[in-house]
Design an enzyme around this catalytic site. Sequence first.
Site, PDB file in Angstrom:
ATOM      1  CG  HIS A 196      -2.024  -0.957   1.175  1.00  0.00           C
ATOM      2  ND1 HIS A 196      -3.054  -0.962   2.088  1.00  0.00           N
ATOM      3  CD2 HIS A 196      -2.281  -1.961   0.296  1.00  0.00           C
ATOM      4  CE1 HIS A 196      -3.911  -1.924   1.771  1.00  0.00           C
ATOM      5  NE2 HIS A 196      -3.454  -2.546   0.698  1.00  0.00           N
ATOM      6  CE1 TYR A 232      -5.979   3.322  11.027  1.00  0.00           C
ATOM      7  CE2 TYR A 232      -5.281   3.724   8.770  1.00  0.00           C
ATOM      8  CZ  TYR A 232      -5.130   3.057   9.979  1.00  0.00           C
ATOM      9  OH  TYR A 232      -4.118   2.139  10.125  1.00  0.00           O
ATOM     10  CE  LYS A 234       3.438   3.410  13.099  1.00  0.00           C
ATOM     11  NZ  LYS A 234       3.855   2.946  11.775  1.00  0.00           N
ATOM     12  CE1 TYR A 267      -1.430   3.816   9.127  1.00  0.00           C
ATOM     13  CE2 TYR A 267      -0.371   2.851   7.204  1.00  0.00           C
ATOM     14  CZ  TYR A 267      -1.396   2.860   8.132  1.00  0.00           C
ATOM     15  OH  TYR A 267      -2.370   1.897   8.080  1.00  0.00           O
TER      16      TYR A 267
HETATM   17  C1  PHB Z   1      -5.847  -4.572  10.822  1.00  0.00           C
HETATM   18  O1  PHB Z   1      -5.923  -4.823   9.615  1.00  0.00           O
HETATM   19  O2  PHB Z   1      -6.146  -5.425  11.670  1.00  0.00           O
HETATM   20  C2  PHB Z   1      -5.423  -3.220  11.249  1.00  0.00           C
HETATM   21  C3  PHB Z   1      -4.994  -2.316  10.289  1.00  0.00           C
HETATM   22  C4  PHB Z   1      -4.610  -1.054  10.674  1.00  0.00           C
HETATM   23  C5  PHB Z   1      -4.664  -0.683  11.994  1.00  0.00           C
HETATM   24  C6  PHB Z   1      -5.069  -1.595  12.957  1.00  0.00           C
HETATM   25  C7  PHB Z   1      -5.446  -2.866  12.588  1.00  0.00           C
HETATM   26  O3  PHB Z   1      -4.311   0.566  12.346  1.00  0.00           O
END
Ligand code: PHB
Length: 399
Positions: free
Chosen positions: A72, A201, A297, A385
């Site tokens: 990604h 998000y 993280k 990130y």
């Molecule tokens: C997940 O795919 O479980 C996942 C992805 C991003 C996050 C937390 C969990 O920030």
Amino acid sequence: MRTQVAIIGAGPAGLFLAHLLARAGVDAVVLERRTRDYVEGRVRAGVLEQGTVALMERLGLDARLRAEGLVHTGTNLAYDGEIFRIDMAALTGGSAVTVYGQQEVMRDLFDAAESRGVRIVFEAEDLRLDGLTGDRPSVAFTRNGVAQSLACDFVAACDGFHGVGRASIPADVLKVYERVYPFGWLGILAEVPPVNHELIYANHAHGFALASMRSPTRSRYYVQVGLDERIEDWSDERFWDEVETRLGPQASAGLVRGPSFEKSIAPLRSFVAEPMRYGRLFLAGDAAHIVPPTGAKGMNLAVSDVAMLAEALTLHYAERDASGLDGYSARALARVWKAERFSWWFTGLTHRFPDMDAFARRMQVAELAYIRGSKAAQTAIAENYVGLPMGFGGEPSNR
Ligand code: PHB
Ligand code: APR
């Protein structure tokens, strides 16, 4: 039994450390309370920083990750019914994250253990650490009801938040910093294609939501819930309705619903214990720190800890140089605190807090609007990130 390094716990921290030490010719034994199936079956996050991918490559364990992992180059934020993308690769000079479930990482590490000479003792119970401040520490445990002892030079506590490692450090030595959040994440796995090819998000008046994935046919979704919520009250239908509402019309366009095959609620916490060393005991991963999952993280932080610890132990055995071990706690904590900050900040930006007044809500929306229009703000998110430098192999460690 005798070894150079006794590793407690076969989670990501313990297994990565065991592989790194095996590769460096340092003798180690991993003691794990549970079975392999239990450890591998735990559903956790699935976003690998570039440093974690680099470490898998260094260990020669990246074949499946390269074939099946989803690279990604961006991530997305949604609020007020709209969505915008942060182009991480463009903002960081080409960095990206790889979506590859922690369960898959664990499988790769376990599968390669035997051929790499990584020794793991499963179902090691009633573990006790002795002699940590002397020069002959040992680990007592029972297996199949038989008492055993493992003599060693060092103990690496990779035994998670509830392990014996941190608990073996006297309270007056340990300083603990903690923030418990007044909500949790309700997460599901479903055999449906993801709503978007990258993560979303979302900040919504009902609370946070996250659209994630494990593969092109398997999705992972989360919604923020109160700590008093019960899983029985969340039918799949109610969950999907809530995800759709919180993502908003633009981000949820094309959302495919389906039956969940995993559903659980996890609380959110920020936690750091200092120092990460006591005599011949070293803490790594969740044993020393917890981050809320916003930003994914947790496992990456365990990886950066053990990369530093493996380097320090290798230096000790190869050159009788203790400087790495002496500097481990400070070096690891310098990176830990930055990841703690980002996870805490990202949680604050995207979640609904019970005590939030109208002003606080406006501030959140203003910050999202600012990020949306600011390359500087997006760059700060992007570099965190994709992961701050892990500081191994001569890479600068962003002090
Ligand atoms: C997940 O795919 O479980 C996942 C992805 C991003 C996050 C937390 C969990 O920030
Ligand atoms: N004796 C032996 N093993 C133990 C003991 C004990 N007393 N206590 C805990 N363990 C084992 C657990 O069974 C578990 O397998 O230690 C392991 C710790 O693994 P994790 O909790 O996964 O911790 P860590 O390896 O630091 O992983 C960090 O990965 O699992 C995620 O949420 C975690 O994101 C975080 C990251």
